[in-house]
Design a protein around this motif. Structure first.
Motif, PDB file in Angstrom:
ATOM      1  N   LEU A  48     -63.507   6.411 -18.800  1.00  0.00           N
ATOM      2  CA  LEU A  48     -63.495   5.830 -20.140  1.00  0.00           C
ATOM      3  C   LEU A  48     -64.430   4.638 -20.219  1.00  0.00           C
ATOM      4  O   LEU A  48     -65.084   4.410 -21.258  1.00  0.00           O
ATOM      5  N   LYS A  49     -64.525   3.849 -19.154  1.00  0.00           N
ATOM      6  CA  LYS A  49     -65.400   2.673 -19.150  1.00  0.00           C
ATOM      7  C   LYS A  49     -66.862   3.063 -19.303  1.00  0.00           C
ATOM      8  O   LYS A  49     -67.649   2.328 -19.902  1.00  0.00           O
ATOM      9  N   PHE A  50     -67.211   4.212 -18.726  1.00  0.00           N
ATOM     10  CA  PHE A  50     -68.606   4.655 -18.814  1.00  0.00           C
ATOM     11  C   PHE A  50     -68.849   5.578 -20.002  1.00  0.00           C
ATOM     12  O   PHE A  50     -69.826   6.331 -20.019  1.00  0.00           O
ATOM     13  N   GLY A  51     -67.969   5.537 -20.969  1.00  0.00           N
ATOM     14  CA  GLY A  51     -68.241   6.192 -22.235  1.00  0.00           C
ATOM     15  C   GLY A  51     -67.813   7.623 -22.350  1.00  0.00           C
ATOM     16  O   GLY A  51     -68.195   8.308 -23.306  1.00  0.00           O
ATOM     17  N   TRP A  52     -67.046   8.112 -21.401  1.00  0.00           N
ATOM     18  CA  TRP A  52     -66.592   9.494 -21.509  1.00  0.00           C
ATOM     19  C   TRP A  52     -65.517   9.589 -22.587  1.00  0.00           C
ATOM     20  O   TRP A  52     -64.725   8.668 -22.797  1.00  0.00           O
ATOM     21  N   SER A  53     -65.468  10.727 -23.241  1.00  0.00           N
ATOM     22  CA  SER A  53     -64.446  10.950 -24.256  1.00  0.00           C
ATOM     23  C   SER A  53     -63.088  11.129 -23.577  1.00  0.00           C
ATOM     24  O   SER A  53     -62.979  11.729 -22.498  1.00  0.00           O
TER      25      SER A  53
END
Length: 354
Positions: A48-53
């Motif tokens: 989540l921190k690296f932008g994954w949905s």
């Protein structure tokens, strides 16, 4: 046949068991769930921190968590699969199977595996005893039956005459059969633990005289001298039939292993401090090594009449004697005695319900 270490296909060495510091399976499973949850949480946070949905991160996290749990749980349940496969092997009659143990097997499954191995060892021993019993009984029955058949056939064919000597030989063989049947009946009672006692009060010296008299008559031409030293005033309580089995087997064993013309000593004294009657049956000259003294009371173990030579008989007499003593709360053992083999029989003077 050696014990077979059982390893199923589901218990290969590739199974991973990373948590071996706990002595409880519940703690190991709890630690595994905690570790899997922590890894899943960290992975989800990282994605989540690296932008994954979240719709992509959550399924991936769940798959990873389930994979970790499945991989490590196989190591925890490997011994259960071993136990299952070993139990299936035992149902097919293989009592040599054992579940392998390691130094880390201290949890509930490890304890279960140890208990299983102990049970398997007992069953293997019982199965071997059953086989030995069948072999021993078959042999013991075959000998007098064959002798009887030969003697009767010779008389029927007119080869031998029914003289008193020949009839006495037939009587001796039937007595051997009767003794064997009596031994087997006692063995069945001993195995079943079904033995009621008809307790009565009696004079011990008179009891021993009555017990020894038929042994002296049956001794035949061996010329043994049975010396009895028993105070005439000893009174005790017990089942005379069972106690007669005890003393007949012990004294008969002493006569069997004594040279012709030798003496067997039966001496009794009271132990007032412990409320017991102690009888020593000594046959002079021979000895039993300390390491063999417990084995001779096992069923179907026969004594030695000479180097490498087994005595006759069923190998049940001493085990039945010990059983009869235990029914009365007493003991039978071989004690050190420079005079020879000394069987010490200790019985309580007053019967106490077991």
């Amino acid at each position: 046949m050696g014990n077979r270490q059982y390893r199923s296909q589901g218990a290969r060495r590739t199974d991973v068991r990373p948590i071996i510091v706990f002595h409880s399976l519940k703690m190991e499973l709890s630690a595994l769930i905690a570790i899997a949850t922590a890894i899943a949480f960290a992975m989800c946070w990282f994605l989540l921190k690296f932008g994954w949905s979240g719709w992509i991160a959550m399924p991936i996290t769940l798959v990873v968590a389930l994979g970790i749990t499945y991989t490590f749980s196989r190591g925890l349940t490997a011994r259960l699969r071993q136990l299952r496969d070993a139990a299936e092997a035992m149902t097919e009659g293989d009592y040599t199977v054992r579940v392998p143990l390691d130094d880390a097997s201290h949890d509930e499954v490890g304890q279960l595996a140890r208990s299983f191995n102990e049970m398997a060892a007992e069953l293997q021993h019982a199965d071997q005893m059953r086989r030995d019993m069948v072999a021993n009984v078959s042999h013991e029955l075959r000998t007098p039956v064959s002798a009887l058949q030969a003697q009767v056939e010779n008389m029927a064919d007119g080869v031998t005459e029914p003289t008193p000597a020949n009839l006495e030989g037939i009587l001796n063989q039937t007595q051997r059969l009767s003794d064997l049947i009596a031994f087997l009946l006692d063995l069945s009672r001993m195995e079943a633990g079904a033995a009621s006692l008809d307790v009565e009060r009696f004079n011990f010296a008179e009891f021993l005289d009555d017990t020894v008299e038929p042994l002296e008559l049956a001794d035949g031409g061996h010329a043994h001298d049975i010396q009895i030293h028993v105070p005439s005033a000893i009174m005790m309580e017990g089942d005379q039939d069972r106690l007669r089995q005890l003393f007949t087997n012990i004294i008969g064993n002493a006569l069997k292993h004594s040279p012709d013309g030798s003496s067997v000593l039966v001496e009794t004294h009271e132990d007032e401090d412990h409320g017991t009657v102690v009888t020593n049956v000594v046959n002079f000259g021979s000895q039993i090594s300390p390491e063999e003294r417990s084995d001779i009371f096992r069923r179907f173990v026969k004594g030695k009449t000479g180097p490498g030579t087994e005595s006759g008989g069923t190998g049940l007499g001493l085990s039945i004697a010990r059983w009869a003593a235990q029914l009365h709360g007493g003991t039978v053992k071989v004690v050190d005695d420079s005079r020879g083999v000394d069987f010490e029989i200790t019985l309580p003077k007053y019967h106490i319900e077991q």
